[in-house]
Scaffold this motif. Sequence first.
Motif, PDB file in Angstrom:
ATOM      1  N   PHE A 376       0.862  -1.201   0.000  1.00 21.97           N
ATOM      2  CA  PHE A 376       0.000   0.000   0.000  1.00 21.97           C
ATOM      3  C   PHE A 376       0.897   1.249   0.000  1.00 21.97           C
ATOM      4  O   PHE A 376       0.607   2.244  -0.648  1.00 21.97           O
ATOM      5  CB  PHE A 376      -0.865   0.062   1.262  1.00 21.97           C
ATOM      6  CG  PHE A 376      -1.975  -0.960   1.330  1.00 21.97           C
ATOM      7  CD1 PHE A 376      -1.735  -2.298   1.119  1.00 21.97           C
ATOM      8  CD2 PHE A 376      -3.261  -0.559   1.646  1.00 21.97           C
ATOM      9  CE1 PHE A 376      -2.749  -3.227   1.201  1.00 21.97           C
ATOM     10  CE2 PHE A 376      -4.289  -1.488   1.736  1.00 21.97           C
ATOM     11  CZ  PHE A 376      -4.026  -2.817   1.523  1.00 21.97           C
ATOM     12  N   THR A 382      -1.704   5.744  -2.934  1.00 23.61           N
ATOM     13  CA  THR A 382      -2.199   5.430  -1.584  1.00 23.61           C
ATOM     14  C   THR A 382      -1.239   5.963  -0.519  1.00 23.61           C
ATOM     15  O   THR A 382      -1.661   6.322   0.571  1.00 23.61           O
ATOM     16  CB  THR A 382      -2.379   3.908  -1.380  1.00 23.61           C
ATOM     17  OG1 THR A 382      -1.241   3.244  -1.895  1.00 23.61           O
ATOM     18  CG2 THR A 382      -3.626   3.399  -2.056  1.00 23.61           C
ATOM     19  N   HIS A 385      -2.010   9.381   0.981  1.00 22.83           N
ATOM     20  CA  HIS A 385      -2.999   9.399   2.058  1.00 22.83           C
ATOM     21  C   HIS A 385      -2.445   8.800   3.355  1.00 22.83           C
ATOM     22  O   HIS A 385      -2.696   9.314   4.447  1.00 22.83           O
ATOM     23  CB  HIS A 385      -4.245   8.626   1.625  1.00 22.83           C
ATOM     24  CG  HIS A 385      -5.260   8.454   2.719  1.00 22.83           C
ATOM     25  ND1 HIS A 385      -5.919   9.516   3.287  1.00 22.83           N
ATOM     26  CD2 HIS A 385      -5.694   7.354   3.367  1.00 22.83           C
ATOM     27  CE1 HIS A 385      -6.728   9.075   4.234  1.00 22.83           C
ATOM     28  NE2 HIS A 385      -6.604   7.773   4.303  1.00 22.83           N
ATOM     29  N   TYR A 452      -5.673   4.667   8.658  1.00 20.14           N
ATOM     30  CA  TYR A 452      -6.541   4.779   7.480  1.00 20.14           C
ATOM     31  C   TYR A 452      -7.560   5.896   7.671  1.00 20.14           C
ATOM     32  O   TYR A 452      -7.910   6.616   6.747  1.00 20.14           O
ATOM     33  CB  TYR A 452      -7.254   3.445   7.233  1.00 20.14           C
ATOM     34  CG  TYR A 452      -8.071   3.452   5.976  1.00 20.14           C
ATOM     35  CD1 TYR A 452      -7.457   3.341   4.726  1.00 20.14           C
ATOM     36  CD2 TYR A 452      -9.452   3.592   6.024  1.00 20.14           C
ATOM     37  CE1 TYR A 452      -8.198   3.369   3.564  1.00 20.14           C
ATOM     38  CE2 TYR A 452     -10.204   3.623   4.861  1.00 20.14           C
ATOM     39  CZ  TYR A 452      -9.568   3.510   3.629  1.00 20.14           C
ATOM     40  OH  TYR A 452     -10.301   3.558   2.483  1.00 20.14           O
TER      41      TYR A 452
END
Lengths: 545, 125
Positions: A376, A382, A385, A452
């Motif tokens: 990831f 990704t 983030h 997340y």
Amino acid sequence: MSTATADIHEVPAESRVHYLNARYGIKSWLLTLDHKRIGLLYLGTITFMFLIGGIAATLMRLNLIEPQGALVEPETYNKLFSTHGIVMVFFFLVPSIPATLGNFLIPLMIGARDVAFPKLNLMSWYIFVTGCCCMLYAVMTGGVDTGWTFYTPYSSTYAHTSVLLAALGIFIAGFSSILTGLNFIVTIHKMRAPGMTWFRLPLFIWSMYATSMIFVLGTPVIAVTLLLLGLERILHVGIFDPALGGDPLLFQHLFWFYSHPAVYIMILPGMGVVSELIPAFSRKRIFGYSFVAFSSLAIAVISFVVWGHHMFVTGQSVYAGLVFSVLSFLVAIPSAIKVFNWTATLYKGSISYQAPMLYALGFIGLFTMGGLTGLFLASLATDVHLNGTYFIVAHFHYIMVGGAVMAYLGGIHYWWPKITGRLYPDLWARFSALVIFVGFNLTFFPQFVLGYLGMPRRYAMYPAEFQSLNVLSSAGASVLAVGYVIPLVYLIWSLKYGPPAGPNPWKAKGLEWTIQSPPPTENFEETPIVTEEAYNYPTVGGVSV
Amino acid sequence: MSEHPGHSAHTLHEHIVPVSTYVAVFIALMFGTALTTWVAYHNLGRWNSVVALIIAVAKMLLVVLFFMHVKYNKGLSRIVIVGGFFWLGIMITLSLSDELTRRWEINPAPFNMILPYISHLHLLF
């Protein structure tokens, strides 16, 4: 493995001379040139450093029980996470398996009487202890608040804490790594017993060889980088600080050129340990020996070309980001080869779930999770983030703690009877493996979710909506701490009260199991002659027995 | 513990370097240091770094070849030395892949051209 000493009979440890009772007194330990004793000196030192790093982690998790911070001021919190990171990475994880189990086992596994340079080996330990003292002095004189990454220009210009002392500690300890790596490489090349060809070597040796390559090739770079940091901080030579004409990203390039491979310094020895444990407790030759062996070297080499994935959002060019992203995905291949080969080894194996095996199985699961979540972060989009969030904290703890520490404990449990000549209570050992597995997941899985959801790392406070997951994580840390204390208690207990282990309590293959436990000072009375492949466990009709 | 009777075949065959060679190399290194200092006081414009690096590399080669005995070693020792330089090359090349491309712009035009087709790919399935 060896025809010369395969059928060894147990001789009570009390009635013979071995490396532990050959000489007594503190001087006999401080001046020892015996690789086994030096391994134990490292074991004591890194256990103490683990305790220091663990105390810092405990205080951090206690602080994060409340959104406003339950325990310490933000400045103190900064020092806590920096101390935790620096101590755990440079003074525990990097030397953990290589300096303890590696020192103890490499000569035993290849049929040698010691490492190639015994005096250099002792000097490595003294250098390491000097580095530890520097770091501890830095902690006692105000601590350091830069994080373990020492990013410039904060560390070189603005930080008012003991940056230089901590950097000096790492600088000094680095030489211990270099000398240990050099010693291991020469030992593996030059001191193998007759018949111990490269493809008869235990896979632990292959992984230690790959680790030593990284020690020798990477560690000088972190030493030079920290030296440059010191030059800028003391003499204001413009190297990293833009205000002085320097480039802060240059620091990050140099730092990660070592520090990403350093992750593999931590995990490769763990993979080596697991490659020993899985065949031993499956009673089966490892599936795809040469693939597992070469994947260690592939990981070591590829580890040096992926560092830029730490810099996707720090100002690195988009082009370089693309290159590093693609290269980072490559390292998943040799890692996956290992995981698939370990699981294939289990197939039709006669599996027993003794404590070391529980740690090995825990390693495979947790390392796989840590590795896959790394993908990831290797993806440019990704990562934008997830960078700087708790997702990263969770990811690298799954590798470093779920992987490296689980393997380290598995290795300690597997070779403890060889090291001490005593058995520990297996039920307690299995229980602690389970407690550590549960505690670890309870601590770090919520952090994937927190990251997340956007919770940044390295802050003493957080929005109230994240509290329940943080409390869960802190509760897990308590369970994990208990899990670490239990082995400490029963392993120390076993030193006096544990039943005698005998030469080969696991009925395992390998030269180290063909000699008495604890081993004699000179390891082998006669130089063994190796006539068999590694992991030559008996099978009937393809099924292990 | 440092004796290994079973491994006498691995006895090292050291090349004996005459003291005069060491002295000559030492003098050359001192000369290089003096030259570096002298050059530092003269502005050579864009050649400042180039000249300094050439002198430094020459000095480094002297140390590696003579003081570290690489000139007299073969096989594995040379592989180790070449490996070290190769790794240094990796570090410099990949670091420069960032430094030299920071002003590059990503041209989205080709992607814009194929984007409508990609966005309708799901209709094929």
